[in-house]
Design a protein around this motif. Structure first.
Motif, PDB file in Angstrom:
ATOM      1  N   UNK A  52       2.570 -20.066 -12.859  1.00 14.22           N
ATOM      2  CA  UNK A  52       2.074 -19.616 -11.564  1.00 14.22           C
ATOM      3  C   UNK A  52       2.963 -18.464 -11.110  1.00 14.22           C
ATOM      4  N   UNK A  53       2.365 -17.425 -10.531  1.00 14.04           N
ATOM      5  CA  UNK A  53       3.176 -16.292 -10.125  1.00 14.04           C
ATOM      6  C   UNK A  53       2.422 -15.325  -9.241  1.00 14.04           C
ATOM      7  N   UNK A  54       3.069 -14.224  -8.926  1.00 14.93           N
ATOM      8  CA  UNK A  54       2.444 -13.212  -8.079  1.00 14.93           C
ATOM      9  C   UNK A  54       3.195 -11.891  -8.210  1.00 14.93           C
ATOM     10  N   UNK A  55       2.539 -10.826  -7.761  1.00 12.28           N
ATOM     11  CA  UNK A  55       3.176  -9.507  -7.676  1.00 12.28           C
ATOM     12  C   UNK A  55       3.094  -9.038  -6.233  1.00 12.28           C
ATOM     13  N   UNK A  56       4.137  -8.368  -5.774  1.00 10.76           N
ATOM     14  CA  UNK A  56       4.145  -7.871  -4.393  1.00 10.76           C
ATOM     15  C   UNK A  56       5.086  -6.678  -4.308  1.00 10.76           C
ATOM     16  N   UNK A  57       4.980  -5.966  -3.201  1.00  9.86           N
ATOM     17  CA  UNK A  57       5.899  -4.860  -2.955  1.00  9.86           C
ATOM     18  C   UNK A  57       7.092  -5.388  -2.182  1.00  9.86           C
ATOM     19  N   UNK A  58       8.265  -5.012  -2.583  1.00  5.74           N
ATOM     20  CA  UNK A  58       9.476  -5.511  -1.925  1.00  5.74           C
ATOM     21  C   UNK A  58       9.596  -4.924  -0.524  1.00  5.74           C
ATOM     22  N   UNK A  59      10.361  -5.607   0.344  1.00  7.65           N
ATOM     23  CA  UNK A  59      10.450  -5.213   1.745  1.00  7.65           C
ATOM     24  C   UNK A  59      11.806  -4.601   2.062  1.00  7.65           C
ATOM     25  N   UNK A  87      10.778   2.050   6.210  1.00  6.20           N
ATOM     26  CA  UNK A  87       9.427   1.914   6.743  1.00  6.20           C
ATOM     27  C   UNK A  87       8.358   2.048   5.659  1.00  6.20           C
ATOM     28  N   UNK A  88       8.772   2.424   4.476  1.00  2.00           N
ATOM     29  CA  UNK A  88       7.855   2.560   3.351  1.00  2.00           C
ATOM     30  C   UNK A  88       7.882   1.267   2.525  1.00  2.00           C
ATOM     31  N   UNK A  89       6.751   0.894   1.892  1.00  2.00           N
ATOM     32  CA  UNK A  89       6.767  -0.270   0.998  1.00  2.00           C
ATOM     33  C   UNK A  89       7.720  -0.033  -0.162  1.00  2.00           C
ATOM     34  N   UNK A  90       8.419  -1.064  -0.561  1.00  2.00           N
ATOM     35  CA  UNK A  90       9.339  -0.942  -1.676  1.00  2.00           C
ATOM     36  C   UNK A  90       8.619  -0.987  -3.016  1.00  2.00           C
ATOM     37  N   UNK A  91       9.347  -0.951  -4.112  1.00  2.00           N
ATOM     38  CA  UNK A  91       8.745  -1.006  -5.450  1.00  2.00           C
ATOM     39  C   UNK A  91       8.007  -2.323  -5.689  1.00  2.00           C
ATOM     40  N   UNK A 147       6.930   0.916 -11.834  1.00  2.00           N
ATOM     41  CA  UNK A 147       6.862   2.092 -10.957  1.00  2.00           C
ATOM     42  C   UNK A 147       5.419   2.563 -10.793  1.00  2.00           C
ATOM     43  N   UNK A 148       4.479   1.904 -11.446  1.00  2.00           N
ATOM     44  CA  UNK A 148       3.065   2.233 -11.283  1.00  2.00           C
ATOM     45  C   UNK A 148       2.570   1.808  -9.906  1.00  2.00           C
ATOM     46  N   UNK A 149       1.456   2.377  -9.496  1.00  2.00           N
ATOM     47  CA  UNK A 149       0.760   1.994  -8.250  1.00  2.00           C
ATOM     48  C   UNK A 149       1.629   2.187  -7.008  1.00  2.00           C
ATOM     49  N   UNK A 150       2.454   3.203  -7.018  1.00  2.00           N
ATOM     50  CA  UNK A 150       3.320   3.452  -5.860  1.00  2.00           C
ATOM     51  C   UNK A 150       2.518   3.827  -4.620  1.00  2.00           C
TER      52      UNK A 150
END
Length: 568
Positions: free
Chosen positions: A389-396, A415-419, A350-353
């Motif tokens: 190998x991996x990545x982090x992203x905001x869900x859609x 319309x807002x970026x997800x977690x 929940x950080x970096x919202x």
């Protein structure tokens, strides 16, 4: 088949295949002044012009990117993987009905028959193998010893990196040797958090941005431009933002005036001359006309890809080699390897919202191998190791598929970026088992009258033990870093699935137990070189394409010197 073979002009060199190794062989041979015939069994592909889906948005596809039922039927084996039959990329992969193969055990053979081969669709992760990898077989008494060590290939890694353009950062750790890199792509804020937490909780683990063959920085690469973060690499890049044969090595070969490129040329035999004890040329079938043609050359480079190259060698039978060209050891077709993956863990935070990112970065983070590093702390109950190998992203917006809300509230929320979500998958080494093999079936022929291939390979006890550790350590690291909802996964994975098949014509010191010598020459046929994945003696855990290219450049250098000294 040889009743009506037309013989035409001779060349200094012939290259079979146009993928990452074939493109490099063509470039190096042509730049050395050799008149070189480059043979590709598939259709011609022109850089930029033939990337038909490069600019197509998902909503412009008929089924929003999902393959229709007819596509699935024609690519039914490749569709099992779940990632090569999308509407945007299906044209890069073969029709399984037109190009059949057989399975004693499941093998996901993913192929692209066209100029450039899988260099157009590869994952672009460009990692060096290390001395740990080259010494492992000898140390453990597994298979045969590599005939080279890291120092033998190190300068060739550098040569390749400088030409293709690899972005990344040096870490100064032996299990992931430093290289020649352009500026790295940036980690996002959640990945930076994960990196910091790993360094706090572990003394021998590192997170870095992956080393990818995507252009960054100010270095000039003729005819190519820097990556602009579209992340549509598998469709073909009009900018040449990532390395492919079509954007890079084949144009370099073409500029010399020494290359003749012939698509639709299915090589089915390397012709052995009993008197000279060398190969004198190759025989092809024109894929369109079905005519058979023989070309002659002083040097032949086999770069058709692991399975295809070995198939050609097995088909190249003669009085001297009744079981396939150079197959004195009986190892041709054996020791088939691939990496195992699709195992790891994911989590949320929940950080970096209030933070997000720009563009769609075509690169993942990388956690280098930290198991079995020749020290007591990293030793495990399995051999070799793995990386992540991996990545982090905001869900859609798809996060709301199961939601019960509706109307204005739902619209505003979507319309807002997800977690934030983070996930990573391991890539593990597979041991070179003699029992893992490919063979030819002369009772089941393809439409050109050639034998089909049968696979008999499986991951075994060592890989199963490794996968358990891969999942658990992914969970442990994400948990230690403070992520929530951490869940492990271990999905079914079969040989071929990672598209890193290798090892069926291995290098070695002894001709009685290997097919190739330390310069990638067939032991008993010195003017035939094999520099694609077939040459590999063990697999390491690294994506192997950079190693194929480096071995190819090294082998061409040797071949040209030998030719000038009249030793070939």
């Amino acid at each position: 088949m040889d009743e009506k073979v037309n013989k035409i002009e001779a060349y200094d060199a012939i290259v079979i295949g146009t993928g990452v190794s074939g493109g490099w062989a063509a470039k190096e041979l042509c730049e050395s002044g050799l008149k070189t015939l480059v043979l590709e069994r598939g259709r011609a592909i022109e850089h930029i012009k033939d990337y038909h889906t490069a600019h197509t948005d998902v909503w412009d596809f008929k089924y929003r990117g999902t393959p229709d039922n007819n596509d699935v039927k024609q690519q039914y084996k490749q569709d099992r993987t779940g990632f090569v039959t999308a509407e945007s990329t299906k044209h890069w992969f073969v029709n399984d009905l037109k190009h059949p193969y057989n399975e004693t055990k499941r093998f996901d053979w993913i192929r692209g028959y066209h100029v450039g081969g899988r260099s157009l669709t590869w994952g672009r992760q460009a990692l060096r193998m290390c001395d740990l990898d080259f010494k492992a077989n000898k140390k453990e008494g597994i298979a045969v010893d590599w005939p080279i060590r890291y120092k033998d290939i190190e300068p060739w890694y550098t040569k390749v990196e400088k030409f293709i353009g690899v972005c990344g950062e040096n870490l100064g750790i032996p299990q992931l040797p430093d290289g020649h890199f352009s500026p790295p792509m940036a980690l996002n804020c959640v990945e930076e958090l994960f990196k910091d937490q790993i360094s706090k909780h572990y003394k021998n683990r590192y997170l870095t941005i992956g080393r990818f063959a995507n252009l960054t920085g100010e270095a000039h690469h003729q005819g190519r431009s820097n990556c602009i973060y579209r992340n549509r690499c598998m469709r073909g890049c009009p900018l040449g933002g990532y390395f492919s044969s079509n954007a890079s090595t084949l144009p370099a070969a073409e500029r010399t005036g020494n290359m003749t490129l012939r698509p639709n040329a299915i090589v089915y035999e390397i012709v052995y001359d009993e008197d000279s004890q060398k190969a004198k040329g190759v025989k092809i079938i024109d894929a369109i006309t079905k005519k058979k043609i023989e070309f002659s050359a002083k040097i032949i480079f086999c770069c058709a890809s692991t399975v295809a190259t070995t198939s050609i060698l097995l088909q190249s039978r003669s009085k001297r080699f009744p079981n396939g060209l150079g197959n004195d050891s009986g190892e041709l077709g054996h020791n088939l390897m691939d990496h195992h993956f699709r195992v790891g863990a994911s989590g949320t935070t929940t950080n970096f919202s209030n933070k997000s990112y720009i563009g769609s970065r075509p690169a993942s983070f990388h956690i280098p191998r930290f198991r079995n590093l020749n020290d007591k702390d990293s030793k495990q109950n399995f051999l070799r190791g793995y990386s992540f190998q991996g990545s982090a992203s905001r869900t859609n917006w798809r996060r709301a598929i199961k939601e019960l809300s509706f109307g204005k509230t739902l619209k505003e929320d979507l319309l807002k970026p997800g977690p934030w979500r983070i996930g990573m998958s391991g890539f593990g080494e597979c041991l070179p088992y003699h029992e893992n093999k490919m063979t030819l079936d002369y009772d089941k022929l393809d439409e050109w009258g050639l034998p089909t291939i049968t696979f008999d390979a499986a991951f075994r006890e060592n890989e199963i033990k490794m996968r358990k550790d891969m999942q658990q350590e992914a969970i442990n690291m994400l948990t230690a870093a403070g992520f929530s909802n951490v869940k492990g996964f271990d999905e079914p994975c079969y040989p071929g699935h990672a598209i890193h098949e290798m090892g069926t014509a291995r290098m070695g010191n002894d001709s009685s137990t290997s097919v190739l010598n330390k310069y990638n020459q067939i032991h008993a046929v010195s003017n035939v070189y094999v520099t694609d994945g077939a040459c590999m003696t063990s697999s390491g855990n690294q994506n192997p394409s950079l190693t194929y290219m480096a071995l190819t450049a090294r082998a061409v250098n040797h071949a040209v010197k030998q030719l000038k000294e009249n030793a070939l």
